[in-house]
Design an enzyme around this catalytic site. Sequence first.
Site, PDB file in Angstrom:
ATOM      1  CB  SER A  95      -1.002   0.061   1.270  1.00 57.69           C
ATOM      2  OG  SER A  95      -0.068   0.446   2.422  1.00 57.69           O
TER       3      SER A  95
ATOM      4  N   GLY B 263       5.041   2.390  -0.916  1.00 60.17           N
ATOM      5  CA  GLY B 263       5.796   1.207  -1.553  1.00 60.17           C
ATOM      6  C   GLY B 263       4.793   0.840  -2.789  1.00 60.17           C
TER       7      GLY B 263
ATOM      8  CB  SER C  68      11.004  11.229   6.797  1.00 57.08           C
ATOM      9  OG  SER C  68      10.307  12.265   7.231  1.00 57.08           O
TER      10      SER C  68
ATOM     11  CE1 TYR D  52       9.197   8.025  10.508  1.00 54.25           C
ATOM     12  CE2 TYR D  52       9.333  10.318  10.484  1.00 54.25           C
ATOM     13  CZ  TYR D  52       9.260   9.234   9.927  1.00 54.25           C
ATOM     14  OH  TYR D  52       8.919   9.304   8.503  1.00 54.25           O
TER      15      TYR D  52
END
Length: 264
Positions: A17, A20, A141, A154
């Site tokens: 999903s 990816g 990111s 993160y």
Amino acid sequence: MKIDLSGHRAIVTASTSGIGLAIAKGMLNAGADVVVNGRRPEVTEAAVADLKRLFPGSGVVGVSADLSSKDGVAHFIELAGDADILVNNVGMYERVEFFDITDEQWFRIFETNVMSAIRLARHYMPGMLAKNWGRVISIASESGVTTPRDRMHYGISKTALIALGRGLAETAKGTSVTSNSIVVGLTMTENVEREIEANAQKQGVTSLDLQRQAAAHHRPTQLLQRLATSEEVANMVVYIASHQASATTGAALRVEGGGISSIL
């Protein structure tokens, strides 16, 4: 420019999903064979079936494995076979204030976001170097550049992923193997799109209006003033995987709508 990846085989982790899956579609559209990965067999099998329907005759297979552990990566490698394009997309995300992040949360996020990429690159890069052609692409990111206060673990894991991309490029110096990271910003994945569409209907506004609100709230420096699509991220990945991108290596390439306020 016509990108042709025929004769190449790509692994795209966490590809049932979102970003990816969009990358897997882009690779298949360019002619590559693709290994799709998810944690749950039924989800992986459904994604493979959909891709075979969209790309009849394509070389797409699925491998279900949890890449957040050493054993999970070993299981994946055993089943996945060879590849000369590796896209490290698997990752986890959570919002926790720094003083509340436990050791276990730090270790879990690094195992998933960083060690999965390290273990897979350690396995697949020697084959690329032996062939003198290959691509390692890690999905990072903007949080790896602008460390966020409410999800520091993160952000730091994504900083490590960017550093890994550069380090692998240094390792492949003088060869036709490249390594790059893709710095992704606010992105309209399927789950985000459903949430935005539902909230837009409740508020009687357009999806674009809510996207602009989200961009202004979460990343006020963002220039695009909307969320990027998964396909827009995938387009960059497919290009970087191509022969045309042979002079781009060791780079952190942005698909984040201009939210990072620096020239380089």
